[in-house]
Design a protein around this motif. Structure first.
Motif, PDB file in Angstrom:
ATOM      1  N   GLU A  35      29.095 -11.183 -69.035  1.00 27.97           N
ATOM      2  CA  GLU A  35      30.446 -11.396 -69.590  1.00 27.97           C
ATOM      3  C   GLU A  35      31.528 -11.459 -68.531  1.00 27.97           C
ATOM      4  N   ALA A  59      23.961 -15.492 -67.400  1.00 25.30           N
ATOM      5  CA  ALA A  59      22.750 -15.523 -68.228  1.00 25.30           C
ATOM      6  C   ALA A  59      22.525 -14.137 -68.815  1.00 25.30           C
ATOM      7  N   ASN A  87      17.986  -5.529 -62.050  1.00 28.26           N
ATOM      8  CA  ASN A  87      18.970  -4.446 -62.098  1.00 28.26           C
ATOM      9  C   ASN A  87      19.727  -4.384 -63.423  1.00 28.26           C
TER      10      ASN A  87
HETATM   11  P1  NAP Z   1      27.215  -1.200 -65.010  1.00 29.99           P
HETATM   12  O1  NAP Z   1      28.237  -0.691 -64.074  1.00 29.99           O
HETATM   13  O2  NAP Z   1      27.393  -0.986 -66.472  1.00 29.99           O
HETATM   14  O3  NAP Z   1      26.953  -2.754 -64.719  1.00 29.99           O
HETATM   15  C1  NAP Z   1      26.006  -3.417 -65.502  1.00 29.99           C
HETATM   16  C2  NAP Z   1      25.766  -4.801 -64.926  1.00 29.99           C
HETATM   17  O4  NAP Z   1      24.729  -5.430 -65.700  1.00 29.99           O
HETATM   18  C3  NAP Z   1      26.970  -5.707 -65.025  1.00 29.99           C
HETATM   19  O5  NAP Z   1      26.937  -6.585 -63.923  1.00 29.99           O
HETATM   20  C4  NAP Z   1      26.719  -6.463 -66.333  1.00 29.99           C
HETATM   21  O6  NAP Z   1      27.356  -7.741 -66.388  1.00 29.99           O
HETATM   22  C5  NAP Z   1      25.225  -6.637 -66.256  1.00 29.99           C
HETATM   23  N1  NAP Z   1      24.573  -6.862 -67.551  1.00 29.99           N
HETATM   24  C6  NAP Z   1      24.596  -6.076 -68.645  1.00 29.99           C
HETATM   25  N2  NAP Z   1      23.858  -6.631 -69.632  1.00 29.99           N
HETATM   26  C7  NAP Z   1      23.353  -7.779 -69.145  1.00 29.99           C
HETATM   27  C8  NAP Z   1      22.523  -8.793 -69.663  1.00 29.99           C
HETATM   28  N3  NAP Z   1      22.048  -8.742 -70.916  1.00 29.99           N
HETATM   29  N4  NAP Z   1      22.208  -9.854 -68.880  1.00 29.99           N
HETATM   30  C9  NAP Z   1      22.684  -9.937 -67.610  1.00 29.99           C
HETATM   31  N5  NAP Z   1      23.468  -9.008 -67.054  1.00 29.99           N
HETATM   32  C10 NAP Z   1      23.804  -7.945 -67.813  1.00 29.99           C
HETATM   33  O7  NAP Z   1      25.786  -0.524 -64.679  1.00 29.99           O
HETATM   34  P2  NAP Z   1      25.262   0.188 -63.348  1.00 29.99           P
HETATM   35  O8  NAP Z   1      25.590   1.638 -63.453  1.00 29.99           O
HETATM   36  O9  NAP Z   1      25.635  -0.577 -62.164  1.00 29.99           O
HETATM   37  O10 NAP Z   1      23.689   0.090 -63.621  1.00 29.99           O
HETATM   38  C11 NAP Z   1      22.876  -0.914 -63.027  1.00 29.99           C
HETATM   39  C12 NAP Z   1      21.420  -0.527 -63.263  1.00 29.99           C
HETATM   40  O11 NAP Z   1      21.167   0.764 -62.720  1.00 29.99           O
HETATM   41  C13 NAP Z   1      21.033  -0.439 -64.744  1.00 29.99           C
HETATM   42  O12 NAP Z   1      19.719  -0.898 -64.930  1.00 29.99           O
HETATM   43  C14 NAP Z   1      21.095   1.042 -65.017  1.00 29.99           C
HETATM   44  O13 NAP Z   1      20.282   1.425 -66.083  1.00 29.99           O
HETATM   45  C15 NAP Z   1      20.605   1.601 -63.698  1.00 29.99           C
HETATM   46  N6  NAP Z   1      20.988   2.989 -63.466  1.00 29.99           N
HETATM   47  C16 NAP Z   1      22.309   3.341 -63.406  1.00 29.99           C
HETATM   48  C17 NAP Z   1      22.618   4.676 -63.180  1.00 29.99           C
HETATM   49  C18 NAP Z   1      24.042   5.169 -63.079  1.00 29.99           C
HETATM   50  O14 NAP Z   1      24.227   6.400 -63.048  1.00 29.99           O
HETATM   51  N7  NAP Z   1      25.027   4.317 -63.016  1.00 29.99           N
HETATM   52  C19 NAP Z   1      21.596   5.638 -63.046  1.00 29.99           C
HETATM   53  C20 NAP Z   1      20.283   5.221 -63.126  1.00 29.99           C
HETATM   54  C21 NAP Z   1      19.979   3.897 -63.331  1.00 29.99           C
HETATM   55  P3  NAP Z   1      28.918  -7.930 -66.885  1.00 29.99           P
HETATM   56  O15 NAP Z   1      29.755  -7.428 -65.757  1.00 29.99           O
HETATM   57  O16 NAP Z   1      29.044  -9.398 -67.094  1.00 29.99           O
HETATM   58  O17 NAP Z   1      29.059  -7.111 -68.123  1.00 29.99           O
END
Ligand code: NAP
Length: 242
Positions: A35, A59, A87
């Motif tokens: 988005e 995508a 990711n």
């Molecule tokens: P975030 O800040 O919420 O960012 C999520 C990213 O994923 C954004 O770039 C979003 O795009 C994209 N996204 C979401 N749904 C999508 C879809 N259906 N198709 C394509 N892109 C999509 O999350 P984050 O904290 O960086 O997390 C990244 C990864 O690390 C995730 O797998 C999460 O589970 C994992 N993780 C995070 C943490 C934590 O504490 N933050 C801990 C453990 C694991 P838009 O910007 O367009 O919305």
């Protein structure tokens, strides 16, 4: 071979930090978003300014056809993908009894089926070249249970199962598959917890603070460069889990 990476969900947070680190290391990078085009373009502009080769692709990783289009566009613009970082991920906190069917399915569609779609889409040329690298982003909740996060935790367990199975299956081809299990990382995803909870968590973490997205990117780079390493899950949590 040219170093071409696809980092799913790289407009913000951990994915953006990974894309930036890879670009700095000379990888041509496809930045994917669902988005937040503004965020993806902002990052792309910064990386291009620093001399990076970057493509931005919208995508939904849950949508196989959209993923195939993104991979095809990347191949055409940058070359065959030699590194995939799965990711993109979403989470929702709620009690198990309150989980709606559509929420459960959507989180599995993005977190697990997204990995399935992206991995299948990039694998052909990797198999042909007998080389390639896949890094999946799981979570500490992929090996431990998380109260009020049964859906998320189940998807992150599945990602670890996929990582280990695929690593075993693909090792004879030279393709390596590893995972990173981050702890609590300071991104938009964890802001729903509220500042009070985040402060409490920071106190509970032996290193005394939340992790930074760049610190997950450092580990991804290590996994990419460690040529004898496959089938591993590296926990990066400041010592949070015993
Ligand atoms: P975030 O800040 O919420 O960012 C999520 C990213 O994923 C954004 O770039 C979003 O795009 C994209 N996204 C979401 N749904 C999508 C879809 N259906 N198709 C394509 N892109 C999509 O999350 P984050 O904290 O960086 O997390 C990244 C990864 O690390 C995730 O797998 C999460 O589970 C994992 N993780 C995070 C943490 C934590 O504490 N933050 C801990 C453990 C694991 P838009 O910007 O367009 O919305």
């Amino acid at each position: 071979m040219k170093k071409v990476a696809l980092v799913t969900g790289s407009s913000r947070g951990i994915g953006a930090a990974i894309a930036e680190a890879l670009s700095r290391e000379g990888w041509a990078v496809c930045i994917n978003y669902i988005e937040r085009r503004d965020k993806a373009e902002e990052l792309a502009a910064r990386l291009r300014e620093a001399g990076g080769e970057v493509l931005v692709q919208q995508a939904d990783v849950a949508d196989r056809a959209a993923v195939e289009r993104m991979v095809e566009n990347t191949r055409r613009e940058l070359g065959d993908i030699t590194l995939l970082v799965n990711n993109a991920g979403i989470a929702k906190q709620e009690q198990f009894q309150d989980i709606r069917e559509e929420t459960w399915r959507r989180i599995f569609d993005v977190n697990v089926n997204g990995c399935f779609h992206c991995t299948q889409a990039v694998l052909g040329p990797m198999l042909h070249e007998h080389a390639g690298c896949i890094v999946n982003i799981s979570s500490i909740w992929g090996s431990h249970g998380a109260s009020c996060e049964a859906t998320y935790s189940s998807t992150k367990h599945a990602i670890i199962g996929l990582t280990r199975s695929l690593a075993a299956e693909l090792a004879p081809t030279g393709i390596r598959v590893n995972a990173v299990a981050p702890g609590v990382i300071d991104t938009d995803m964890v802001q729903v917890l509220g500042q009070e909870t985040l402060d409490y968590l920071a106190r509970e973490i032996p290193l005394g603070r939340l992790g930074r997205p760049e610190e997950i990117a450092e580990t991804v780079l290590h996994l990419v460069n460690a040529r004898y390493l496959t089938g591993q899950v590296v926990t990066v949590d400041g010592g949070f889990l015993p």
